[in-house]
Design a protein around this motif. Structure first.
Motif, mmCIF file in Angstrom:
data_model
loop_
_atom_site.group_PDB
_atom_site.id
_atom_site.type_symbol
_atom_site.label_atom_id
_atom_site.label_comp_id
_atom_site.label_asym_id
_atom_site.label_seq_id
_atom_site.Cartn_x
_atom_site.Cartn_y
_atom_site.Cartn_z
ATOM 1 N N UNK A 80 -27.799 13.023 -11.005
ATOM 2 C CA UNK A 80 -26.883 13.515 -12.050
ATOM 3 C C UNK A 80 -27.452 13.214 -13.431
ATOM 4 N N UNK A 81 -28.050 12.016 -13.576
ATOM 5 C CA UNK A 81 -28.645 11.653 -14.862
ATOM 6 C C UNK A 81 -29.870 12.504 -15.170
ATOM 7 N N UNK A 82 -30.644 12.849 -14.137
ATOM 8 C CA UNK A 82 -31.862 13.609 -14.350
ATOM 9 C C UNK A 82 -31.595 15.086 -14.603
ATOM 10 N N UNK A 83 -30.592 15.654 -13.941
ATOM 11 C CA UNK A 83 -30.315 17.076 -14.072
ATOM 12 C C UNK A 83 -28.806 17.322 -14.089
ATOM 13 N N UNK A 84 -28.156 17.015 -15.213
ATOM 14 C CA UNK A 84 -26.691 17.136 -15.265
ATOM 15 C C UNK A 84 -26.182 18.559 -15.032
ATOM 16 N N UNK A 85 -26.937 19.548 -15.437
ATOM 17 C CA UNK A 85 -26.478 20.936 -15.283
ATOM 18 C C UNK A 85 -26.336 21.310 -13.807
ATOM 19 N N UNK A 86 -27.233 20.816 -12.969
ATOM 20 C CA UNK A 86 -27.198 21.133 -11.541
ATOM 21 C C UNK A 86 -25.958 20.548 -10.862
ATOM 22 N N UNK A 87 -25.470 19.445 -11.383
ATOM 23 C CA UNK A 87 -24.329 18.765 -10.750
ATOM 24 C C UNK A 87 -23.048 18.904 -11.568
ATOM 25 N N UNK A 88 -22.963 19.998 -12.308
ATOM 26 C CA UNK A 88 -21.780 20.225 -13.132
ATOM 27 C C UNK A 88 -20.519 20.404 -12.283
ATOM 28 N N UNK A 89 -20.632 21.099 -11.155
ATOM 29 C CA UNK A 89 -19.468 21.377 -10.302
ATOM 30 C C UNK A 89 -19.561 20.710 -8.924
ATOM 31 N N UNK A 90 -20.551 19.874 -8.746
ATOM 32 C CA UNK A 90 -20.736 19.225 -7.444
ATOM 33 C C UNK A 90 -21.255 17.804 -7.663
ATOM 34 N N UNK A 91 -21.348 17.086 -6.586
ATOM 35 C CA UNK A 91 -21.840 15.708 -6.655
ATOM 36 C C UNK A 91 -23.112 15.583 -5.815
ATOM 37 N N UNK A 92 -23.957 14.611 -6.131
ATOM 38 C CA UNK A 92 -25.159 14.408 -5.314
ATOM 39 C C UNK A 92 -24.791 14.037 -3.876
ATOM 40 N N UNK A 93 -25.688 14.303 -2.928
ATOM 41 C CA UNK A 93 -25.365 14.059 -1.517
ATOM 42 C C UNK A 93 -25.028 12.603 -1.187
ATOM 43 N N UNK A 94 -25.614 11.638 -1.862
ATOM 44 C CA UNK A 94 -25.354 10.236 -1.547
ATOM 45 C C UNK A 94 -24.152 9.649 -2.287
ATOM 46 N N UNK A 95 -23.491 10.452 -3.109
ATOM 47 C CA UNK A 95 -22.396 9.914 -3.912
ATOM 48 C C UNK A 95 -21.258 9.378 -3.036
ATOM 49 N N UNK A 96 -20.732 10.173 -2.113
ATOM 50 C CA UNK A 96 -19.580 9.736 -1.320
ATOM 51 C C UNK A 96 -19.935 8.618 -0.342
ATOM 52 N N UNK A 97 -21.113 8.679 0.308
ATOM 53 C CA UNK A 97 -21.469 7.510 1.134
ATOM 54 C C UNK A 97 -21.565 6.224 0.301
ATOM 55 N N UNK A 98 -22.091 6.338 -0.909
ATOM 56 C CA UNK A 98 -22.187 5.133 -1.744
ATOM 57 C C UNK A 98 -20.808 4.639 -2.153
ATOM 58 N N UNK A 99 -19.885 5.548 -2.387
ATOM 59 C CA UNK A 99 -18.516 5.145 -2.724
ATOM 60 C C UNK A 99 -17.835 4.475 -1.530
ATOM 61 N N UNK A 100 -18.126 4.957 -0.325
ATOM 62 C CA UNK A 100 -17.519 4.388 0.874
ATOM 63 C C UNK A 100 -17.984 2.950 1.105
ATOM 64 N N UNK A 101 -19.165 2.619 0.628
ATOM 65 C CA UNK A 101 -19.696 1.270 0.831
ATOM 66 C C UNK A 101 -18.931 0.200 0.052
ATOM 67 N N UNK A 102 -18.024 0.597 -0.816
ATOM 68 C CA UNK A 102 -17.241 -0.382 -1.567
ATOM 69 C C UNK A 102 -16.410 -1.257 -0.621
ATOM 70 N N UNK A 103 -16.143 -0.746 0.570
ATOM 71 C CA UNK A 103 -15.327 -1.503 1.514
ATOM 72 C C UNK A 103 -16.064 -2.708 2.101
ATOM 73 N N UNK A 104 -17.392 -2.698 2.069
ATOM 74 C CA UNK A 104 -18.141 -3.817 2.645
ATOM 75 C C UNK A 104 -17.895 -5.109 1.873
ATOM 76 N N UNK A 105 -18.094 -5.141 0.534
ATOM 77 C CA UNK A 105 -17.806 -6.408 -0.163
ATOM 78 C C UNK A 105 -16.343 -6.840 -0.033
ATOM 79 N N UNK A 106 -15.429 -5.878 -0.055
ATOM 80 C CA UNK A 106 -14.017 -6.227 0.093
ATOM 81 C C UNK A 106 -13.737 -6.813 1.484
ATOM 82 N N UNK A 107 -14.308 -6.212 2.514
ATOM 83 C CA UNK A 107 -14.096 -6.715 3.876
ATOM 84 C C UNK A 107 -14.662 -8.129 4.028
#
Length: 141
Positions: A80-107
């Motif tokens: 997203x930082x390298x090519x913001x125009x490409x991700x204007x309406x979408x997210x990078x493929x690793x975004x949601x898996x990385x967000x899901x990992x927030x549960x590990x420190x909490x667990x």
């Protein structure tokens, strides 16, 4: 195994273990109880030292997990930082898996707290309590 301890000794030991829920300052609680009880109550002092070390190791583990999580999220957002125009309406493929990992420190935090609270309950009952892996090393018995 039930030990012959006074209610004050059991209370001090339980407070030392129970302070795990205030991550960070709980370490100081364990050290303070150890300092004040080392001459009065070997039981409370040993439990407090064990609790302080357990909480220190837990704090380090959780901080490392949060740093690793932050690094992974940052790496996932690099496109997203390298090519913001490409991700204007979408997210990078690793975004949601990385967000899901927030549960590990909490667990890890929740399990760490529950184990510390189990130690508090055992001490309140007057039982001998040792944390797995570190109890024997700290108590040196």
């Amino acid at each position: 195994m039930k030990l012959e301890t006074s209610s004050d000794e059991r209370l001090m030991a339980a407070i030392a273990h129970g302070s795990v829920v205030v991550t960070g300052p709980g370490i100081a609680v364990g050290v303070l109880i150890w300092l004040t009880q080392k001459e009065k109550s070997p039981y409370a002092a040993a439990q407090a030292m064990q609790a302080a070390v357990y909480q220190l190791l837990g704090t380090i583990a959780v901080v490392v997990l949060w740093i690793a999580y932050s690094i992974f999220v940052t790496i996932a957002c690099i496109p997203v930082f390298q090519n913001p125009a490409q991700y204007e309406n979408t997210l990078p493929p690793l975004f949601w898996p990385s967000m899901a990992l927030i549960f590990i420190p909490f667990a890890v935090m929740v399990v760490w707290w529950l184990y510390g609270l189990w130690g508090a309950l055992q001490c309140w009952r007057g039982e001998e309590f040792r944390y797995a892996f570190i109890g024997k090393r700290i108590l040196m018995e």
